[in-house]
Design a protein around this motif. Sequence first.
Motif, PDB file in Angstrom:
ATOM      1  N   THR A  80     -34.965 -38.287 -88.000  1.00 56.84           N
ATOM      2  CA  THR A  80     -34.788 -39.451 -87.142  1.00 56.84           C
ATOM      3  C   THR A  80     -33.323 -39.606 -86.762  1.00 56.84           C
ATOM      4  N   PHE A  81     -33.058 -40.477 -85.800  1.00 55.26           N
ATOM      5  CA  PHE A  81     -31.680 -40.730 -85.396  1.00 55.26           C
ATOM      6  C   PHE A  81     -30.850 -41.211 -86.582  1.00 55.26           C
ATOM      7  N   ASP A  82     -31.432 -42.100 -87.390  1.00 50.05           N
ATOM      8  CA  ASP A  82     -30.702 -42.596 -88.557  1.00 50.05           C
ATOM      9  C   ASP A  82     -30.411 -41.482 -89.557  1.00 50.05           C
ATOM     10  N   ASP A  83     -31.346 -40.520 -89.693  1.00 43.79           N
ATOM     11  CA  ASP A  83     -31.119 -39.372 -90.576  1.00 43.79           C
ATOM     12  C   ASP A  83     -29.925 -38.539 -90.118  1.00 43.79           C
ATOM     13  N   LEU A  84     -29.770 -38.440 -88.809  1.00 46.03           N
ATOM     14  CA  LEU A  84     -28.852 -37.483 -88.207  1.00 46.03           C
ATOM     15  C   LEU A  84     -27.473 -38.043 -87.889  1.00 46.03           C
ATOM     16  N   LEU A  85     -27.391 -39.355 -87.768  1.00 47.86           N
ATOM     17  CA  LEU A  85     -26.180 -39.965 -87.221  1.00 47.86           C
ATOM     18  C   LEU A  85     -24.928 -39.600 -88.007  1.00 47.86           C
ATOM     19  N   ASP A  86     -24.911 -39.825 -89.313  1.00 47.99           N
ATOM     20  CA  ASP A  86     -23.688 -39.624 -90.085  1.00 47.99           C
ATOM     21  C   ASP A  86     -23.241 -38.174 -90.110  1.00 47.99           C
ATOM     22  N   THR A  87     -24.170 -37.269 -90.427  1.00 47.77           N
ATOM     23  CA  THR A  87     -23.777 -35.868 -90.605  1.00 47.77           C
ATOM     24  C   THR A  87     -23.617 -35.129 -89.284  1.00 47.77           C
ATOM     25  N   ASN A  88     -24.595 -35.224 -88.403  1.00 45.42           N
ATOM     26  CA  ASN A  88     -24.589 -34.389 -87.201  1.00 45.42           C
ATOM     27  C   ASN A  88     -23.705 -34.915 -86.086  1.00 45.42           C
ATOM     28  N   ILE A  89     -23.565 -36.226 -85.995  1.00 45.22           N
ATOM     29  CA  ILE A  89     -22.778 -36.790 -84.896  1.00 45.22           C
ATOM     30  C   ILE A  89     -21.407 -37.249 -85.406  1.00 45.22           C
ATOM     31  N   VAL A  90     -21.385 -38.210 -86.319  1.00 49.28           N
ATOM     32  CA  VAL A  90     -20.105 -38.651 -86.874  1.00 49.28           C
ATOM     33  C   VAL A  90     -19.402 -37.488 -87.577  1.00 49.28           C
ATOM     34  N   GLY A  91     -20.145 -36.738 -88.389  1.00 52.68           N
ATOM     35  CA  GLY A  91     -19.547 -35.634 -89.141  1.00 52.68           C
ATOM     36  C   GLY A  91     -18.973 -34.547 -88.259  1.00 52.68           C
ATOM     37  N   THR A  92     -19.676 -34.201 -87.175  1.00 50.92           N
ATOM     38  CA  THR A  92     -19.171 -33.160 -86.283  1.00 50.92           C
ATOM     39  C   THR A  92     -17.909 -33.629 -85.565  1.00 50.92           C
ATOM     40  N   HIS A  93     -17.918 -34.873 -85.096  1.00 53.25           N
ATOM     41  CA  HIS A  93     -16.695 -35.405 -84.474  1.00 53.25           C
ATOM     42  C   HIS A  93     -15.546 -35.409 -85.472  1.00 53.25           C
ATOM     43  N   THR A  94     -15.833 -35.782 -86.709  1.00 52.24           N
ATOM     44  CA  THR A  94     -14.798 -35.823 -87.743  1.00 52.24           C
ATOM     45  C   THR A  94     -14.211 -34.443 -87.990  1.00 52.24           C
ATOM     46  N   VAL A  95     -15.047 -33.414 -88.007  1.00 49.95           N
ATOM     47  CA  VAL A  95     -14.571 -32.047 -88.206  1.00 49.95           C
ATOM     48  C   VAL A  95     -13.660 -31.622 -87.057  1.00 49.95           C
ATOM     49  N   PHE A  96     -14.060 -31.897 -85.822  1.00 50.10           N
ATOM     50  CA  PHE A  96     -13.197 -31.533 -84.693  1.00 50.10           C
ATOM     51  C   PHE A  96     -11.865 -32.284 -84.751  1.00 50.10           C
ATOM     52  N   GLU A  97     -11.921 -33.545 -85.111  1.00 53.00           N
ATOM     53  CA  GLU A  97     -10.687 -34.326 -85.169  1.00 53.00           C
ATOM     54  C   GLU A  97      -9.778 -33.837 -86.300  1.00 53.00           C
ATOM     55  N   ALA A  98     -10.349 -33.508 -87.450  1.00 55.92           N
ATOM     56  CA  ALA A  98      -9.542 -32.980 -88.551  1.00 55.92           C
ATOM     57  C   ALA A  98      -8.921 -31.640 -88.167  1.00 55.92           C
ATOM     58  N   ALA A  99      -9.692 -30.789 -87.472  1.00 56.68           N
ATOM     59  CA  ALA A  99      -9.152 -29.504 -87.021  1.00 56.68           C
ATOM     60  C   ALA A  99      -7.997 -29.719 -86.045  1.00 56.68           C
ATOM     61  N   ARG A 100      -8.173 -30.636 -85.112  1.00 55.47           N
ATOM     62  CA  ARG A 100      -7.107 -30.922 -84.142  1.00 55.47           C
ATOM     63  C   ARG A 100      -5.845 -31.413 -84.851  1.00 55.47           C
ATOM     64  N   ASP A 101      -6.025 -32.335 -85.776  1.00 53.21           N
ATOM     65  CA  ASP A 101      -4.882 -32.927 -86.465  1.00 53.21           C
ATOM     66  C   ASP A 101      -4.149 -31.899 -87.322  1.00 53.21           C
ATOM     67  N   ALA A 102      -4.888 -30.945 -87.871  1.00 51.25           N
ATOM     68  CA  ALA A 102      -4.285 -29.923 -88.728  1.00 51.25           C
ATOM     69  C   ALA A 102      -3.765 -28.726 -87.938  1.00 51.25           C
ATOM     70  N   GLY A 103      -3.997 -28.699 -86.631  1.00 53.14           N
ATOM     71  CA  GLY A 103      -3.532 -27.584 -85.818  1.00 53.14           C
ATOM     72  C   GLY A 103      -4.381 -26.336 -85.941  1.00 53.14           C
ATOM     73  N   VAL A 104      -5.659 -26.509 -86.313  1.00 49.00           N
ATOM     74  CA  VAL A 104      -6.589 -25.373 -86.384  1.00 49.00           C
ATOM     75  C   VAL A 104      -7.155 -25.149 -84.993  1.00 49.00           C
ATOM     76  N   ASN A 105      -6.933 -23.984 -84.423  1.00 49.02           N
ATOM     77  CA  ASN A 105      -7.265 -23.773 -83.015  1.00 49.02           C
ATOM     78  C   ASN A 105      -8.660 -23.211 -82.763  1.00 49.02           C
ATOM     79  N   THR A 106      -9.315 -22.650 -83.774  1.00 49.79           N
ATOM     80  CA  THR A 106     -10.622 -22.025 -83.571  1.00 49.79           C
ATOM     81  C   THR A 106     -11.675 -22.741 -84.387  1.00 49.79           C
ATOM     82  N   VAL A 107     -12.738 -23.165 -83.704  1.00 43.58           N
ATOM     83  CA  VAL A 107     -13.885 -23.767 -84.371  1.00 43.58           C
ATOM     84  C   VAL A 107     -15.145 -23.052 -83.901  1.00 43.58           C
TER      85      VAL A 107
END
Length: 276
Positions: A80-107
């Motif tokens: 369900t959307f509630d099942d997926l929200l934290d990991t698949n949506i919030v979590g994926t955005h968080t990973v991209f943002e952490a990579a950007r902040d750390a200067g990791v160029n390849t995801v």
Amino acid sequence: MDVLVTGSHGTVGTALTEQLPEAYDYTLLDRRRVDGDHPHATDEYETVVADVADYDAIRPAFDGQDAVVHLAGHTDPEGTFDDLLDTNIVGTHTVFEAARDAGVNTVVFASTNHVVGMYEVANEPDIYFGTDIEVDHESPVRPDSEYASSKAAGEVFGRQYAENHGMNVYALRIGSVRDPAYDHPFGDAERGVDEGRWARDSDDYRTQAARMSCLWQSRRDIAHMVDCSLQDDSVRFDVFYGLSDNERAWFDIDHAREKIGYDPYDSADDWDMPPR
């Protein structure tokens, strides 16, 4: 190359460390510890236990990394959307943002064939036995579930970070990768037998085997595809279908051949029966 792997203890994560054990200096990130006979129940790899939706918990793991392979996610197509929200949506955005902040160029982002799954749904089961339909990286997105839409959102985040922050993002729309016991084109059909859901001489068995012969990606082929992505530096953002070299597949893998040098080792067409 130093590579952070999120969701590292799952099916694809273990394929990477199993198939490419010495190719990269892996840091593993997962929300759970493993023990017993799990392949990561060892001190061989640095392991971070954290939830990808928790920015402060995961951010230090990105320091000093050359690339991130983002596999963490809720993988149930019936989620369900509630099942997926934290990991698949919030979590994926968080990973991209952490990579950007750390200067990791390849995801390298583990997307899914379900992002375009309605091509299958609208044509099943006939599509499993040969079709003129071809779905490529330019075909319109047709999600078949909330899960699929959550992965499509991850692809959109990937394009955003690629075009706004200069990152190299590889979205892999993975087919059917399975754990070692079922790593063959009859895997889903045989698992159904093992679980008592059907018999080997049933129509359900034949349909599952036919479907898997289209969508199977072997463990060494998904590892090879990730390796091709990590070794490439020509892509800003692109989508690639993760399959072995299966003749009846409706997804195009020529784009991955041409852009990142993906050359599958395996093919469902080499199998006419399950291993015994």
